[in-house]
Design an enzyme around this catalytic site. Sequence first.
Site, PDB file in Angstrom:
ATOM      1  N   GLU A  15      17.916  -0.864  -9.477  1.00 54.37           N
ATOM      2  CA  GLU A  15      17.464  -1.943 -10.360  1.00 54.37           C
ATOM      3  C   GLU A  15      16.862  -1.259 -11.577  1.00 54.37           C
ATOM      4  O   GLU A  15      15.784  -0.680 -11.498  1.00 54.37           O
ATOM      5  CB  GLU A  15      16.466  -2.850  -9.638  1.00 54.37           C
TER       6      GLU A  15
ATOM      7  N   GLU B  10      15.934  -0.836 -24.699  1.00 52.58           N
ATOM      8  CA  GLU B  10      14.778  -1.387 -24.003  1.00 52.58           C
ATOM      9  C   GLU B  10      13.506  -0.750 -24.569  1.00 52.58           C
ATOM     10  O   GLU B  10      13.419   0.467 -24.714  1.00 52.58           O
ATOM     11  CB  GLU B  10      14.899  -1.077 -22.507  1.00 52.58           C
TER      12      GLU B  10
ATOM     13  N   LYS C 156       8.082   5.936  -1.998  1.00 50.28           N
ATOM     14  CA  LYS C 156       7.331   6.731  -2.970  1.00 50.28           C
ATOM     15  C   LYS C 156       6.923   5.851  -4.140  1.00 50.28           C
ATOM     16  O   LYS C 156       7.730   5.457  -4.956  1.00 50.28           O
ATOM     17  CB  LYS C 156       8.133   7.914  -3.498  1.00 50.28           C
TER      18      LYS C 156
ATOM     19  N   CYS D 242      11.011  -5.281 -16.278  1.00 50.29           N
ATOM     20  CA  CYS D 242      12.441  -4.975 -16.410  1.00 50.29           C
ATOM     21  C   CYS D 242      13.192  -6.207 -16.884  1.00 50.29           C
ATOM     22  O   CYS D 242      14.127  -6.103 -17.658  1.00 50.29           O
ATOM     23  CB  CYS D 242      12.997  -4.477 -15.081  1.00 50.29           C
TER      24      CYS D 242
END
Length: 497
Positions: free
Chosen positions: A267, A401, A192, A301
């Site tokens: 992840e 983040e 997906k 990331c």
Amino acid sequence: MRVDRAGLVEEARRSGTLVGLPPGHFIDGRFVASISGAEMESFDPGRGVPFATFAAGDAADVARAVAAARAAFSGPWSRLTPAARGEILMRASQLLRERAARFAVVETLDSGKLLSEAEGDVGGVVRCLAYYAGAADKLQGDSVPLGPDYLGVTIEEPVGVVAQIVPWNYPLSTAARGIAPALAAGCTLVVKPAEQTPFTTLMLAELLHEAGLPEGVLNVVAGTGADAGAALVGHPGIDHITFTGSVATGQRVMQAAAEHVTRLQLELGGKSPVVLMADCEIETAVEGVIGAIYENAGQICSAGARLIVEDAIAEEVLSRLVARVEAMTLGHGLSKAQIGPINSPQQLARVSAHVERARTAGNRILAGGGVVPPEQCGGGWFYRPTIILAQGMDDPLVQEEIFGPVLTVQIVTGLEEAIAAANATSYALVAGIYTCDHASAWRFARAVDAGQVYINEFFAGGVAMPFGGNRKSGFGRAKGMAGLRSYCKLKSVVARL
Ligand code: NAI
Ligand code: MG
């Protein structure tokens, strides 16, 4: 359909889109509409307008795709030799090399990233397919010494049907680093893609089938996380989940996996440090920092989002960085700009909120710090490349983040303080250091908690090096032989002779 780069860029610039984009989900070897008939629009972030529609799936489409993947897993796919699986991947690698320009232009339109970066991503996927093509018939087990009366061997078997959830920042490359090893191992998949960037994953599925993949081995269901993603990770027919995305969604996926005791690898994000020691080659290091945080407008990331710099060189490093950043040009990914847009208005608002909070808290903003008004940038979603000084380890700028072009700066007095600062967040994805002293470099590499450490070149490596995080950055490894073993279950067989 055009395949030459100049023609494709011209077509995309003139019409705002490309003809021949994938017309539906890819299930059981062909494109199909959603069972409900639902569609969604995908946006060109560089102009802030929709440029194409795609099928928006839900639980019914997911069920159809999982059924196809299950049938394929126990069908002809399970009888192909590993070498034959490798040949399909190698043909796909060659086909992708021929069609690289089309994949790159579509990736730029859909995600916003610069065409040069999209071309780099596609090149990486050509290499990823070739790497796992070569690895497919090298998945060897061990023979275990049990004495003269026994023979013990281990066998790597494919885990089964894999569900992969892909984010919007590296759509094609993230999809490929799950798909290629899973296929090499003998698994089948339902993938997906993110609802912001569905197209290149659908194109890759079609290309792999052209390369010889049997029907149902690789299925792609597009749609939102809520409608398609949650249905997929909660489906009892899934044997392994590969998720890349935010911590919050990763936690939900982990809960869904618990229901059926489904294996998973996550992840998640990062707040990765780049350390510059006083003895580094400053020019190389400054360029390294620029690439680490401003590539893909910081939507990475593993971005080097925290500069940790030794005080003796801090002033020089910061003045060079500010000069570089102020000279950077922003623009559409198909233009000659050096920084592209943010992928969505939601992400632009998140980036802006982080910086405004810091501004209110009195952090010094050394460069940038603001959304570019849409009328100044063709209507797209742009954030100025930004550099901000942190105020202590607890500063949200250090801990959270941002996932945008915002570099946080921490100044330290030596290696031990740099290591402490590097390890001071709940993330542990990557870490970089620039120094000419080998002892410092290796001391850092051993002392820092991170899935990968870069010495004197951030993002060094490639598909052969395992990649993944520790702590809140997740667990499990993609890429390399470790990435291949993620898609295997180990069986021990012992014979009494
Ligand atoms: P997200 O984690 O919600 O989305 C990533 C993928 O998960 C998309 O394909 C989405 O459709 C899917 N998804 C969403 N909810 C799901 C569910 N309940 N079950 C299964 N799949 C689901 O991330 P989002 O909202 O796009 O971005 C939020 C933040 O996440 C960003 O600001 C950034 O900090 C971080 N992020 C990190 C990425 C990474 O590479 N580690 C990639 C994208 C975002
Ligand atoms: Mg898009």
